[in-house]
Structures are given as C-alpha cells and as structure tokens.
Design an enzyme around this catalytic site. Structure first.
Site, PDB file in Angstrom:
ATOM      1  N   GLY A 620       0.831  -1.202   0.000  1.00 49.03           N
ATOM      2  CA  GLY A 620       0.000   0.000   0.000  1.00 49.03           C
ATOM      3  C   GLY A 620       0.866   1.252   0.000  1.00 49.03           C
ATOM      4  O   GLY A 620       2.092   1.192   0.018  1.00 49.03           O
ATOM      5  N   ALA A 621       0.162   2.372  -0.051  1.00 59.04           N
ATOM      6  CA  ALA A 621       0.881   3.646  -0.039  1.00 59.04           C
ATOM      7  C   ALA A 621       0.400   4.426   1.164  1.00 59.04           C
ATOM      8  O   ALA A 621      -0.803   4.676   1.326  1.00 59.04           O
ATOM      9  CB  ALA A 621       0.589   4.414  -1.318  1.00 59.04           C
ATOM     10  N   GLY A 622       1.338   4.793   2.037  1.00 62.33           N
ATOM     11  CA  GLY A 622       0.993   5.594   3.210  1.00 62.33           C
ATOM     12  C   GLY A 622       1.289   7.046   2.926  1.00 62.33           C
ATOM     13  O   GLY A 622       1.773   7.398   1.842  1.00 62.33           O
ATOM     14  N   GLU A 623       0.998   7.877   3.910  1.00 57.95           N
ATOM     15  CA  GLU A 623       1.183   9.312   3.711  1.00 57.95           C
ATOM     16  C   GLU A 623       2.663   9.682   3.590  1.00 57.95           C
ATOM     17  O   GLU A 623       3.040  10.595   2.868  1.00 57.95           O
ATOM     18  CB  GLU A 623       0.564  10.031   4.899  1.00 57.95           C
ATOM     19  N   GLY A 625       5.232   7.325   2.822  1.00 62.88           N
ATOM     20  CA  GLY A 625       6.022   6.404   1.994  1.00 62.88           C
ATOM     21  C   GLY A 625       5.272   5.101   1.801  1.00 62.88           C
ATOM     22  O   GLY A 625       4.082   4.993   2.144  1.00 62.88           O
ATOM     23  N   GLU A 626       6.005   4.110   1.256  1.00 63.39           N
ATOM     24  CA  GLU A 626       5.338   2.843   0.962  1.00 63.39           C
ATOM     25  C   GLU A 626       5.030   2.060   2.231  1.00 63.39           C
ATOM     26  O   GLU A 626       5.723   2.191   3.235  1.00 63.39           O
ATOM     27  CB  GLU A 626       6.262   1.980   0.092  1.00 63.39           C
ATOM     28  N   VAL A 627       3.964   1.212   2.121  1.00 61.82           N
ATOM     29  CA  VAL A 627       3.676   0.259   3.194  1.00 61.82           C
ATOM     30  C   VAL A 627       3.982  -1.116   2.610  1.00 61.82           C
ATOM     31  O   VAL A 627       3.538  -1.440   1.512  1.00 61.82           O
ATOM     32  CB  VAL A 627       2.199   0.328   3.650  1.00 61.82           C
ATOM     33  N   LYS A 645       5.761   0.347   7.624  1.00 57.56           N
ATOM     34  CA  LYS A 645       5.540   1.676   7.032  1.00 57.56           C
ATOM     35  C   LYS A 645       6.892   2.346   6.938  1.00 57.56           C
ATOM     36  O   LYS A 645       7.644   2.378   7.920  1.00 57.56           O
ATOM     37  CB  LYS A 645       4.635   2.511   7.939  1.00 57.56           C
ATOM     38  N   ASP A 738     -10.644  10.328  12.948  1.00 64.88           N
ATOM     39  CA  ASP A 738     -10.731   9.866  11.553  1.00 64.88           C
ATOM     40  C   ASP A 738     -11.195   8.413  11.513  1.00 64.88           C
ATOM     41  O   ASP A 738     -10.656   7.585  10.789  1.00 64.88           O
ATOM     42  CB  ASP A 738      -9.366  10.022  10.876  1.00 64.88           C
TER      43      ASP A 738
HETATM   44  P1  AMP Z   1      -1.942   3.789   6.115  1.00 67.19           P
HETATM   45  O1  AMP Z   1      -0.757   4.600   5.832  1.00 67.19           O
HETATM   46  O2  AMP Z   1      -2.012   3.266   7.523  1.00 67.19           O
HETATM   47  O3  AMP Z   1      -3.237   4.370   5.658  1.00 67.19           O
HETATM   48  O4  AMP Z   1      -1.737   2.427   5.220  1.00 67.19           O
HETATM   49  C1  AMP Z   1      -1.899   2.402   3.824  1.00 67.19           C
HETATM   50  C2  AMP Z   1      -2.391   1.038   3.369  1.00 67.19           C
HETATM   51  O5  AMP Z   1      -1.439   0.041   3.717  1.00 67.19           O
HETATM   52  C3  AMP Z   1      -3.669   0.614   4.081  1.00 67.19           C
HETATM   53  O6  AMP Z   1      -4.823   1.062   3.411  1.00 67.19           O
HETATM   54  C4  AMP Z   1      -3.572  -0.890   4.026  1.00 67.19           C
HETATM   55  O7  AMP Z   1      -4.030  -1.359   2.760  1.00 67.19           O
HETATM   56  C5  AMP Z   1      -2.084  -1.130   4.127  1.00 67.19           C
HETATM   57  N1  AMP Z   1      -1.717  -1.413   5.529  1.00 67.19           N
HETATM   58  C6  AMP Z   1      -1.374  -0.511   6.472  1.00 67.19           C
HETATM   59  N2  AMP Z   1      -1.105  -1.157   7.633  1.00 67.19           N
HETATM   60  C7  AMP Z   1      -1.289  -2.455   7.419  1.00 67.19           C
HETATM   61  C8  AMP Z   1      -1.203  -3.634   8.245  1.00 67.19           C
HETATM   62  N3  AMP Z   1      -0.848  -3.551   9.519  1.00 67.19           N
HETATM   63  N4  AMP Z   1      -1.474  -4.833   7.706  1.00 67.19           N
HETATM   64  C9  AMP Z   1      -1.851  -4.906   6.402  1.00 67.19           C
HETATM   65  N5  AMP Z   1      -1.969  -3.844   5.592  1.00 67.19           N
HETATM   66  C10 AMP Z   1      -1.702  -2.628   6.085  1.00 67.19           C
END
Ligand code: AMP
EC number: 2.7.10.1
Length: 972
Positions: A620-623, A625-627, A645, A738
């Site tokens: 995934g993409a977090g605020e 950087g990459e997740v 993260k 949120d």
């Molecule tokens: P966030 O920055 O927390 O919004 O994370 C971005 C995306 O990464 C989320 O929408 C999930 O799809 C994935 N993600 C974040 N944390 C986790 C986790 N603990 N386990 C699985 N996927 C995660």
C-alpha cells in the site's frame, strides 16, 4: 487291346472337365490326383492282363493330370485299381470325391457282354504301407466295400458330354492309413480325378475364447479353448465348444471370457489396453473411461487412475470417483464470550477439497505466557469436539480469566490419508475476569473480645448461582497471615481472635465458573475488655483523621513533583490529566506535549535491529512512503509477518517527527482491537514503523471485495470489535477523529482493529477546552465527522461515536460510500435538516436504530462506546433480533434517499462497460475467456454459467443475475 474308339471320347470329356470348389478352410486333403504330375503308381489287378490304363492329359486350366480308364473286352473278370497307401493324419473319417465318366452300355458294341454302368469303391485299412500286388487278396473281404457308384450322366455318341462327381464318406477308420480300390466289372469308364480329404473345424476365436483346429472324431467333438490375451474366463472351467462332423463349430462356447480390468473389447474378439489417461475398473465388456478429475494413469492398460500429487481417495471412495484433497482452513472465526462459556462460529473453507463430507473439530489449549497445555476433560463441547457438521460449537467449563487458543480444523474424507497437516484457523480468547460479582457490604453484626459475627450482602448474580463464599481475614497490615473460612450462607462467626484488635476481612463468592474476586478489605475489630468511654473514642477518631489528612497532602505533593519532572514544557493545565494515572486508568499521552517527541518514541516504541526484518512486498501507499509486508525474526522468538511503514527519503525533521508520532501513539495502546506496534527502526535508513500484519487489509475494500458474503451476525461481530477498540481509546481519553472503514484493518480471522493514528498530530496545544479543537480545517473527512466537529471543531469521543455510526453503515452496506455521490456541502445541509442515512439493504432494524442513536444532533444524547459494546453484545446473544429489517422511525430524523439515478444499462455497449457499471469489473477476464463477449450473450447467462466461469460468491452472483434480468428487457 484296342482302345482306339475310346480315346477320342475320353479326350473330349477330359477337356470339358468342370472344376468346382475344391478346397475349403475346413478340409485337409490327403490325396489329390490332380496335383500329381508323374505316374500315379497305382496297383492294377489282374496284373497279367491289365485293363486299367494310366493316361496323361491336360485339364481345362492347362495342367498336366493323370487319369485311369478302362473298357474291358472281357467283362466276366473284376478289374481292380488300388491307390497307394493314404496316411490318415489322425482323421477317423474321410471323404472321397471321384470325378468320372461312364459309357452307356447301349452305345457299346454287342461284343461287350455283361456291360455295366457302375463300379465298386472299396478300402483296406492298415497301419503301414504293406500292400503288394498279391496282398491283401483282391476280394471284398479283406477289402471293405464303401459303395457301388453309379453314374448320373452316361456318355453316348453325339450326346451331352458331362462328367460325374460323387463324394462318398469312408469310415470310421481306426488305423494309420488306408488304400482305396476301384473295382470295375464290365463298366467302360474313366477316373478323371480322385480327391481324398477329411473335414476339420479350423482354429477360431469366439467370445474372447480361442479354440484350436479340431478334428471331429465323432458326431460332435468337444474342444477346449483358452481366453484371448488380456481376458479371463467368467467361470472356473475353461471354455469349451463342439466341433461338428462336417467341420463346423457348433454353437457358442460353453462359458465365455471377458476383458480384464484395464482392457476393453475390440472387434468382439480382442481386448485392447486402455490408452493413457483412461482406465477400466472391472472385468467385463464395458469400455475404457477417461480418468476422473485430478487423477491420471502412468501406463496403458490401467485398471485405476492414480491421484495427482496432493489429491487422494478415501478408503470408502470408489476407484472411479474423482481424487480430492483436504479442505482449506475454516474462515472468519467469530467468538462470543459469556463469562466462561465461549461460542465459536465460522465460515466454510473456501475450498471444500471437492468433497461433500466436510466436518470440523475444535482443539483447545490453555496458555500462560508462551507455554500452552491442552485443555482438560472438564471442558465440554456442544454438539461435539470432533466430527462437527455444523459451523457452531459452544464450549463450556473454561477457567475464568484464562487465555485459551481454539483451533477450528476443517476435515473431510481424505484428511486422514493426506500427509499434510489439516488446515485450521485459530482464535485467542481470554475468559471473563468477573466470574462472580464481587461481594460487598461486609459488616460486623456482633462482637466480643475474641469473636465477631460478620455478614455481607448477597451479590445479585445473574449468570451463575452462588455455591459458597470464601472469607479471609488477617490482623490489619499483616497481608501474609491470611486465615480462610468457607460459608454456604452470607454470614460467618470468627472466633479465637485477639482482644481489641483490628482485622481486615475480604469475602469472595464461588459459582460453577469458579471464584470471583475478593471484595475490598473491610476493617472489623474485636471488643476490648470494657467498652471505652466515648471521649477516648472521639480522640482516636480525630487522630486517625489528622493522619489521613497528612497522607493526602503528601500524596498531592508527590503527584505535583512527578508532573514537574516528566514535563519539560509548560503544560496546559487542562491537559495535565493526561499524565495522571487516575484511579488506575491509564491515560493517553499526546506526543506533542513533549518537548522532544523522540523521547516518547523511545518510551513507547521498541527499537528493532534492521537485520531482523525482511521486506517482501509493497502492499500500500501511506502518507509518508510505501507500506510493505515483511517478516520479523527476533532471535529466540517466532517469526511473524509484519506491516512495515517506511518514511521516504528526503524527509524534513518535522516529517520524521510526524511520522514517528504515530508509533509513539500506537505504542501506548494494548488492546486486541487496536493495531499492535511491533517497534520502530530509527537507527538506520529508511526509518520504519513495524506493526502486526493484517492479512485482509483495509475494511472498506475488504467488504467491497466480499460483497454479500457475511451474515449479519458476522458483520455485528466485526462492529463489536471496532466498538471495543474505540471504547478502549475513549477510556484512554484518546479521540481518533478519523474513524472510518478505510482506517480499520482486518486480519485473517476477521478481527477488526482500529488503525491510523496520524491525525492527532494536528491537535492544537493551547486550547483551554478539555476536549480537542481541530486545526485541520478543510481536511476534515466531512462524511464521517459529527456536525459540531465540522462547525466548531469540537472533536470528542462523542464525535468519534458519530463516525462509528457511519462505519456501521459502511459495514452493513458492504463498503458503500456514505451519502453516495452527494457533495460535501449537500451532506452538511442534509444533516443540518435532520436527514440521516437510511438502513442499508437487509440491515437489521436494531442496527440502524443504533446508527441513528450515534447520529443524534445533541452529542450528549449519543451512546458512549461502552453502551455500544453492550448493545452489540445483546444482539449477538440474541441473533433472532437481527432478523427484523426495515426502518424504525424515531421521529427525530428523516431518511435520506439515494438520489442517484439507477445505473443506465442501456448505454453499455460491451461486457466490460456493463461489468464496470455494476461494479463487478473484477470478473471481466472470466466473462471474456468463457466466451461471454457480447451483451446479448450475457443476457442468457445462468447461475450454472456463473459458477463455471468462477463467480462463486453468492452475493456477486445475485448482483450479476439481477442486472442480467434488466439486460433481458432492454432492446439490444
Ligand atoms: P496507512 O498509511 O495506515 O493508511 O496504510 C496504507 C495502506 O497500507 C492501508 O490502506 C492498508 O491497505 C495497508 N496497511 C497498512 N497497515 C497495514 C497492516 N498492519 N497490515 C496490512 N496492511 C496494512
């Protein structure tokens, strides 16, 4: 002798010789004059005056043949002609075919006296060729007469020229050979050919039995056969068949042979091996069949198909049943705890392994720390622990306040033969601490110098009846000298006590689920010798009160010092409560109240060595950087999946602080429904935050992906988890701000955990309001946010409750966007005018009512999270209440209608368009690959077609089929 007149006749007849079918497959020729090219060397008698004359000629095919003719002048003498020795070659009866001509007597000159138109045929048997010109004697005995042969056609001058063919049977013969003799007694004749043969039954194959060539020694001769290759007899006895005297086989074989397993009949006489990929299980006439699913053959001629690796047949499976495999793990275990009773429910495995005999078993282990032991026999399971066909088990007899791991194992008929360990899903459960309600109201009812009578209030226990009470007492401040007393009633008399002494007394109740907790200590004293005067009593009371006051003052000073030492900045006096351990309840500490937020990271987040982490894939993409998903292997601990993260390169100090603040917030929380922080990596680049890995990702997308797949009780189970997490956060005085389905993560057991603690960094620090005020402005997630938070930036746990109501709506509508595609302003206006979201389709009315409660305009009227948890628990305990759907009018709000026009199917020109409109675009490849390439073809699709092309989710099938219904009525 003058034979000159005969010669032309015979020569003529010679050439009109008619040759008919001579040999057949059933005949074995012993002698044939036609095939002799040199002298026949037959014996003539009388030899002194031989009348039989051997002559050569050509038959009509131009072959040279030898013949005999006779036209004796003296008819009074018998003229014999004897063949050479004819070996019988095992035959016991033979046929003699004679082709001959005879002159008509009337055509003969009158000098022919005693003219005859017949001749005799005789034979003589012998084991060896011993005959000579004198032996045996030329007479009917020792010869045996076969017949007097008469001509059917006689030769006359100018008449029709035709030869005679006569076949006579000779036998039974018992010796190794024989001689044939022709005796002419006045006949003027010619022997054009003599053929001696016997008939036999040729080798033959009938009904998969082979019979050898057989000579008929009697009228019917029984022959024994054998089964053709790759066949076997149906009877114990070998097959037999009769060979008739005419060399013809009589009837079908006595018993038949049939093709062996692995072979099929071909041309009704052969058995052919089944080709590769084919098999035949049984002996008999059936044909080879294609191997059942998931099996194959290694070689041609197989009677059974071997299962492909990973697939099996159970002992009770027929060889022609397909190979199957153990089921995948049960899904989505939902647990309900009621004190020490646990109810587990789960969903079917995604893969039943191709079988219908699916069952489940439950395993229970009790864990303390990292050591686990199997549960004892006192734990009972209903309807059972193993072989459970349904998807619900109630477990009783658990210890209170104990952690258990329950594994639900899916099994089917081949689980036992598979060498892989059965697939299971597990859930950890901690039983309730409060088995019995603590006892209160302990009081002294009577006292003496050495004894006291004590009684207490009977707890209002609803779950279990109280079996007995346990009381413990000790002299005040002597906690290691407890004495224990049991009582069935709510009173007890303690004796042998010290005079004028203060005792501390605690009572606890025991139910079938075990002991509850001891009550807080009550102070009970025995009497002195004499009752003391009231003035002295008063003095004692005053002294105790002064002591207490001093104690309180010291406490306040200690707390003050503690606060000063832990806060480097001048704290907001109203937030100081965040640092207090108020009445045992831990309170959240805002990282931005720390001068150096890194300090809080160090306090709440474990630093992890980067070498323990292996990054596997980006999820995934977090605020910041990459997740990623990765594995964390801390030496000496079990390897775990983690979400990682990362903070992208080139960050500012502020960004680093903001990024890590989430870890310092998360690290303060320890709850099964709050995402768990594993640690941080700050000592190397990139900076990382490691959390537990949630296999099913964000709740909103997970629900959209599984549209219609969960029962209301499962959805309520998820909502209960979220509410429980929020209850914990609100008790820690943390306001999320949120709360939305996109910020809830779901693990493989369908446990929902609150995540995303990033927004709190925008809190304003200098507000005098004990609740928070947002500085986020336009970044507020309008659809999820309570009106007072939008209007006055009043974020409280009550505004989180509003957001929770929206999450409920998202969950019950399987991820629909709240307020659909209305604009933010329209949403704000609609809420202001008391419009509220209507119940999602099939949403239980009780849940919608709870949503409406969360959306009360007056925030103090909204339920608290603890009340929401209890309300959901009540619904879970009474699943029937979830069956009632529809909207309950509460009179304070109006249902907001989805004003979107229904998706217009008439505009979709392709299958891809259509699938996109109905939000099923994920199946585009399935449809196109299965040949559903046009809307017209799609409009005839059935449930079976959907299953075949891989749309297995019932909710998706329903959605697609109802849209197909509409397609049918559209003009295409
Ligand atoms: P966030 O920055 O927390 O919004 O994370 C971005 C995306 O990464 C989320 O929408 C999930 O799809 C994935 N993600 C974040 N944390 C986790 C986790 N603990 N386990 C699985 N996927 C995660």
């Amino acid at each position: 002798m003058d034979h000159s007149w005969i010669s032309p006749v015979f020569w003529i007849w010679f050439w009109i010789w008619i040759w008919t079918g001579f040999s057949s497959a059933e005949e074995e020729v012993l002698m044939n004059t036609k095939l002799e090219t040199s002298d026949l060397r037959w014996t003539i008698y009388p030899s002194s005056d031989p009348e039989w004359e051997e002559m050569s000629g050509l038959d009509e095919e131009g072959n040279s043949v030898r013949t005999f003719q006779i036209c004796p002048m003296d008819t009074s003498v018998s003229h014999w002609l004897r063949t050479r020795f004819i070996p019988l070659r095992g035959a016991t009866q033979v046929y003699v075919e004679i082709r001959f001509t005879v002159m008509e007597c009337s055509a003969m000159p009158s000098s022919f006296r005693s003219c005859k138109e017949t001749f005799n045929l005789l034979y003589y048997q012998s084991d060896e060729d011993t005959a000579s010109s004198t032996h045996p004697a030329w007479m009917e005995n020792p010869y045996s007469k076969v017949d007097t042969v008469a001509a059917d056609f006689l030769l006359r001058r100018g008449g029709e020229k035709k030869s005679n063919v006569k076949t006579v049977r000779v036998g039974p013969l018992s010796k190794k050979g024989f001689y044939l003799a022709f005796q002419a007694q006045g006949a003027c004749m010619a022997l054009l050919s003599v053929r001696v043969f016997f008939k036999k039954c040729p080798s033959v194959t009938r009904s998969f039995s082979s019979f050898p060539e057989t000579l008929p020694h009697s009228l019917v001769q029984q022959a024994e056969g054998v089964c053709v290759p790759n066949s076997a007899p149906t009877d114990q006895a070998p097959p037999t068949m009769f060979c008739g005297e005419d060399g013809q086989w009589v009837g079908p074989p006595s018993s038949s042979c049939v093709c062996k397993p692995g072979f099929e009949p071909l041309d009704s006489d052969r058995c052919r091996a089944c080709g590769s990929g084919q098999y035949k299980v049984s002996i008999g006439g059936s044909l080879c069949r294609v191997c059942p699913d998931n099996s194959n053959t290694h070689s041609p001629g197989s009677s059974v198909c071997v299962c492909r690796p990973g697939f099996h047949r159970a002992a009770s499976d027929l060889p022609d049943s397909p190979c199957t495999r153990p089921p995948s793990a049960p899904r989505s275990i939902i647990s309900q705890i009621n004190d020490t009773v646990v109810t587990l429910e789960w969903s079917e495995p995604l893969d039943r392994g191709g079988r219908s005999d699916l069952s489940y078993s439950v395993e229970c282990v009790r864990c303390r720390g990292s050591s686990c032991v199997p549960c004892t026999d006192s734990v009972t399971y209903r309807p059972g622990q193993v072989g459970v066909v349904g998807r619900r088990v109630i477990i009783r007899g658990l210890l209170p306040h104990t952690t258990y791991t329950f594994s639900v194992i899916a099994q089917n008929g081949v689980s036992a033969v598979s060498h892989t360990s059965p697939a299971s899903s597990s859930v950890n459960i901690t039983t309730s601490r409060d088995v019995a309600v603590p006892v209160s109201g302990i009081r002294r009812t009577k006292a003496s110098e050495s004894s006291v009578s004590i009684s207490w209030t009977i707890p209002s226990q609803t779950q279990h009846s109280i079996l007995d009470y346990q009381l413990r007492y000790s002299l005040m401040d002597q906690d290691d000298g407890w004495q224990y007393v049991s009582s069935k009633s709510s009173s007890v008399v303690l004796s042998d006590l010290s005079r004028a002494s203060q005792y501390q007394v605690q009572v606890r109740a025991r139910t079938s689920a075990g002991y509850g907790h001891f009550s807080p200590a009550a102070s009970i004293s025995t009497l002195p010798d004499d009752e003391e005067p009231p003035s002295r009593l008063l003095l004692t009371g005053v002294l105790v009160a002064i002591g207490l006051l001093i104690l309180i003052a010291v406490g306040i000073v200690a707390v003050f010092c503690f606060r000063r030492s832990s806060r480097r900045r001048d704290p907001d006096p109203d937030k100081s409560s965040q640092f207090l351990m108020g009445q045992g309840m831990k309170v959240y500490i805002d990282p931005f109240t720390y001068e150096d937020p890194n300090e809080l990271v160090r306090e709440f987040a474990k630093e992890i060595d980067v070498s323990f982490v292996k990054i596997e894939e980006v999820i995934g993409a977090g605020e910041f950087g990459e997740v990623c998903r990765g594995r964390l292997r801390v030496p000496g601990k079990k390897e775990n999946y983690v979400a990682i993260k990362t903070l992208k390169a080139g960050y500012t100090d502020k960004q680093r602080r903001d990024f890590l603040s989430e870890a310092s917030i998360m690290g303060q929380f320890q709850h099964p429904n709050i995402i768990h922080l594993e640690g941080v990596i700050t000592a190397s680049c990139p900076v990382m935050i490691l959390t537990e890995y949630m296999e099913n990702g964000a709740l909103d997308s997970f629900l959209r992906l599984n549209d219609g797949q969960f029962t209301p009780i499962q959805l309520v189970g998820m909502l209960r988890g979220i509410a429980s997490g929020m209850k914990y956060l609100s008790e820690m005085s943390y306001v999320h701000r949120d709360l939305a389905a996109r910020n809830i993560l779901v693990n493989s057991n369908l446990v929902c955990k609150v995540s995303d603690f990033g927004l709190s960094r925008f809190l304003t620090e200098n507000s005098s309001d004990p609740t928070y005020t947002s500085s986020l402005g336009g970044k507020i997630p309008i659809r999820w946010t309570a009106p007072e938070a939008i209007a006055f930036r009043k974020f409280t746990s009550a505004s989180d409750v509003w957001s929770y109501g929206i999450v409920m709506w998202e969950v019950m509508s399987f991820g629909e966007r709240p307020y659909w595609d209305m604009s933010n302003q329209d949403v704000i206006n609609a809420i202001e005018q008391d419009y509220r979201l209507p119940p999602p389709p099939e949403c239980p009315a009780s849940l919608h009512q709870l949503m409406l409660d969360c959306w009360q305009k007056e925030r103090s009227s909204r339920p608290r999270f603890c009340a929401i948890v209890s309300a959901l628990d009540r619904l879970i305990r009474n699943p029937a209440s979830l069956k009632i759907t529809g909207r309950i009018s509460d009179g304070t709000s109006h249902p907001l209608l989805d004003q979107r026009p229904p998706p217009s199917l008439s505009h979709c020109s392709s299958v891809s368009d259509w699938l996109r409109i109905i939000k099923m675009e994920r199946y585009e490849d399935n449809f196109l690959q299965a040949g559903f390439t046009s809307i017209q073809l799609v409009s005839h699709i059935s449930t079976e077609d959907l299953l075949r092309i891989g749309v297995t989710l019932a909710g998706h099938q329903k959605k697609i089929l109802s849209s197909v219904q509409m397609l049918r009525v559209l003009p295409y």
